[in-house]
Write an enzyme that holds these catalytic residues in place. Structure first.
Site, PDB file in Angstrom:
ATOM      1  N   ASN A   1       0.804  -1.225   0.000  1.00 39.04           N
ATOM      2  CA  ASN A   1       0.000   0.000   0.000  1.00 39.04           C
ATOM      3  C   ASN A   1       0.841   1.280   0.000  1.00 39.04           C
ATOM      4  O   ASN A   1       0.390   2.310  -0.487  1.00 39.04           O
ATOM      5  CB  ASN A   1      -0.998   0.003   1.164  1.00 39.04           C
ATOM      6  CG  ASN A   1      -0.337  -0.214   2.513  1.00 39.04           C
ATOM      7  OD1 ASN A   1       0.836  -0.582   2.586  1.00 39.04           O
ATOM      8  ND2 ASN A   1      -1.074   0.006   3.581  1.00 39.04           N
ATOM      9  N   TYR A   2       2.044   1.223   0.555  1.00 38.67           N
ATOM     10  CA  TYR A   2       2.977   2.362   0.501  1.00 38.67           C
ATOM     11  C   TYR A   2       4.347   1.817   0.088  1.00 38.67           C
ATOM     12  O   TYR A   2       5.280   1.798   0.893  1.00 38.67           O
ATOM     13  CB  TYR A   2       3.073   3.058   1.849  1.00 38.67           C
ATOM     14  CG  TYR A   2       1.800   3.727   2.311  1.00 38.67           C
ATOM     15  CD1 TYR A   2       1.475   5.016   1.885  1.00 38.67           C
ATOM     16  CD2 TYR A   2       0.929   3.083   3.180  1.00 38.67           C
ATOM     17  CE1 TYR A   2       0.310   5.635   2.313  1.00 38.67           C
ATOM     18  CE2 TYR A   2      -0.244   3.687   3.612  1.00 38.67           C
ATOM     19  CZ  TYR A   2      -0.544   4.965   3.177  1.00 38.67           C
ATOM     20  OH  TYR A   2      -1.703   5.574   3.604  1.00 38.67           O
TER      21      TYR A   2
ATOM     22  N   LYS B   1      13.333  -6.301  -0.573  1.00 44.67           N
ATOM     23  CA  LYS B   1      12.424  -7.237  -1.226  1.00 44.67           C
ATOM     24  C   LYS B   1      11.071  -6.533  -1.323  1.00 44.67           C
ATOM     25  O   LYS B   1      10.299  -6.512  -0.367  1.00 44.67           O
ATOM     26  CB  LYS B   1      12.324  -8.536  -0.416  1.00 44.67           C
ATOM     27  CG  LYS B   1      11.606  -9.685  -1.153  1.00 44.67           C
ATOM     28  CD  LYS B   1      10.112  -9.562  -1.035  1.00 44.67           C
ATOM     29  CE  LYS B   1       9.400 -10.591  -1.869  1.00 44.67           C
ATOM     30  NZ  LYS B   1       7.959 -10.272  -2.014  1.00 44.67           N
TER      31      LYS B   1
ATOM     32  N   ASP C   1      -0.055 -11.272   8.924  1.00 41.85           N
ATOM     33  CA  ASP C   1       0.262 -12.525   9.609  1.00 41.85           C
ATOM     34  C   ASP C   1       1.602 -13.117   9.192  1.00 41.85           C
ATOM     35  O   ASP C   1       2.176 -13.931   9.922  1.00 41.85           O
ATOM     36  CB  ASP C   1      -0.842 -13.560   9.352  1.00 41.85           C
ATOM     37  CG  ASP C   1      -2.169 -13.144   9.969  1.00 41.85           C
ATOM     38  OD1 ASP C   1      -2.150 -12.259  10.842  1.00 41.85           O
ATOM     39  OD2 ASP C   1      -3.209 -13.711   9.582  1.00 41.85           O
TER      40      ASP C   1
ATOM     41  N   GLY D   1       4.334 -11.823   9.298  1.00 45.51           N
ATOM     42  CA  GLY D   1       5.328 -11.448  10.299  1.00 45.51           C
ATOM     43  C   GLY D   1       5.516 -12.503  11.368  1.00 45.51           C
ATOM     44  O   GLY D   1       6.624 -12.682  11.898  1.00 45.51           O
TER      45      GLY D   1
ATOM     46  N   GLU E   1       5.998  -4.081  11.857  1.00 44.34           N
ATOM     47  CA  GLU E   1       4.718  -3.403  12.012  1.00 44.34           C
ATOM     48  C   GLU E   1       3.688  -4.311  11.355  1.00 44.34           C
ATOM     49  O   GLU E   1       3.692  -4.482  10.131  1.00 44.34           O
ATOM     50  CB  GLU E   1       4.719  -2.034  11.326  1.00 44.34           C
ATOM     51  CG  GLU E   1       3.399  -1.308  11.521  1.00 44.34           C
ATOM     52  CD  GLU E   1       3.173  -0.207  10.502  1.00 44.34           C
ATOM     53  OE1 GLU E   1       2.081   0.370  10.521  1.00 44.34           O
ATOM     54  OE2 GLU E   1       4.074   0.050   9.692  1.00 44.34           O
TER      55      GLU E   1
ATOM     56  N   ARG F   1      -5.119   0.319   4.754  1.00 41.53           N
ATOM     57  CA  ARG F   1      -4.053   0.928   5.555  1.00 41.53           C
ATOM     58  C   ARG F   1      -4.041   0.253   6.916  1.00 41.53           C
ATOM     59  O   ARG F   1      -5.081  -0.031   7.496  1.00 41.53           O
ATOM     60  CB  ARG F   1      -4.298   2.431   5.750  1.00 41.53           C
ATOM     61  CG  ARG F   1      -4.324   3.236   4.472  1.00 41.53           C
ATOM     62  CD  ARG F   1      -4.498   4.714   4.759  1.00 41.53           C
ATOM     63  NE  ARG F   1      -5.774   4.974   5.424  1.00 41.53           N
ATOM     64  CZ  ARG F   1      -5.905   5.454   6.652  1.00 41.53           C
ATOM     65  NH1 ARG F   1      -4.829   5.715   7.388  1.00 41.53           N
ATOM     66  NH2 ARG F   1      -7.101   5.675   7.160  1.00 41.53           N
ATOM     67  N   CYS F   2      -2.853   0.038   7.447  1.00 44.08           N
ATOM     68  CA  CYS F   2      -2.761  -0.613   8.756  1.00 44.08           C
ATOM     69  C   CYS F   2      -3.302   0.281   9.862  1.00 44.08           C
ATOM     70  O   CYS F   2      -3.651  -0.204  10.945  1.00 44.08           O
ATOM     71  CB  CYS F   2      -1.325  -1.032   9.047  1.00 44.08           C
ATOM     72  SG  CYS F   2      -0.140   0.324   8.971  1.00 44.08           S
TER      73      CYS F   2
ATOM     74  N   GLU G   1      -8.568  -8.099  10.933  1.00 42.75           N
ATOM     75  CA  GLU G   1      -8.326  -6.896  10.134  1.00 42.75           C
ATOM     76  C   GLU G   1      -8.789  -7.121   8.697  1.00 42.75           C
ATOM     77  O   GLU G   1      -8.227  -7.956   7.994  1.00 42.75           O
ATOM     78  CB  GLU G   1      -6.835  -6.554  10.151  1.00 42.75           C
ATOM     79  CG  GLU G   1      -6.490  -5.287   9.413  1.00 42.75           C
ATOM     80  CD  GLU G   1      -5.007  -4.975   9.471  1.00 42.75           C
ATOM     81  OE1 GLU G   1      -4.665  -3.786   9.502  1.00 42.75           O
ATOM     82  OE2 GLU G   1      -4.186  -5.910   9.477  1.00 42.75           O
TER      83      GLU G   1
END
Length: 233
Positions: A7-8, A30, A85, A87, A102, A135-136, A229
């Protein structure tokens, strides 16, 4: 190893690269599978600016195919990741390598009885539906005092009804989510909420990856949408 989200793809890549470079490290970037082109062009800009060869290195590919190789490579001594997830899987496989992550969340907006409801509604809509909710930090749940709840719901509903749904080039407020898989996941959350009795203040509508904004009331703790989410509108 820097792994930014789709997204960013530039902003959050630079926020990982800059501290690493300032501390004297070389970096492997990456880029996200849905944001590879942005990563490639950014590296070309670094090269054009005179960054020494090998300082920032680009590796492209699906995380499911090259992720384990990168995150467990002995030359990697720090991992910075923004995402969901995935992460958790990275943290389990990375061993003692320092991690900066994050991940996902369920961001809440709390509205008290003395709030300016017009202002609150405006920011709830902006916070929840900009970037089509991808967006998170998007507003995903609103906790409101009972005595003003109905009025706030009416104001938010009225604002959501004005959102334009369509293509980015037509300046739409709500555009397609990033993938069919994302759209399917969101639909699963919506269908679960419907089956468990949530009140739908907007009609559910989907055309491919394009989802019309969903506003729910009377959500209970047993519904997936209360905890997971959606990363969508």
């Amino acid at each position: 190893l820097a792994i930014p989200p789709f997204n960013y793809p530039v902003n959050l890549a630079v926020s990982k690269l800059a501290p690493a470079l300032m501390a004297g490290n070389t970096v492997v970037l990456k880029p996200p599978s849905q944001g590879v082109v942005a990563g490639i062009h950014m590296i070309k800009c670094f090269q054009a600016a005179g960054l020494p060869a090998g300082t920032v290195n680009l590796v492209t590919g699906k995380g499911s195919e090259i992720g384990d190789f990168l995150t467990t490579h002995p030359a990697v001594n720090c991992i910075s990741f923004t995402g969901g997830d995935t992460g958790i899987a990275i943290s389990r496989k990375a061993g003692m390598v320092p991690l900066q992550m994050e991940l996902g969340g369920k961001d809440a907006c709390i509205v008290c009885s003395d709030a300016d409801l017009d202002l609150a509604a405006t920011h709830i809509i902006k916070g929840g539906f900009s970037y089509s909710g991808q967006r998170c930090t998007a507003v995903k749940v609103v906790l409101v005092m009972q005595d003003i709840a109905d009025e706030l719901v009416r104001k938010v509903h009225a604002g959501v009804q004005k959102l334009k749904v369509g293509r980015p080039e037509d300046n739409a407020d709500i555009t397609a989510v990033v993938s069919e898989g994302s759209a399917n996941f969101i639909q699963g959350l919506v269908e679960d909420a419907k089956a468990k009795g949530a009140t739908f203040l907007t009609d559910w509508k989907r055309e491919g990856n394009l989802l019309w904004p969903v506003l729910l009331d009377n959500v209970t703790a047993d519904m997936r949408i209360a905890w997971e989410e959606p990363f969508g509108p």
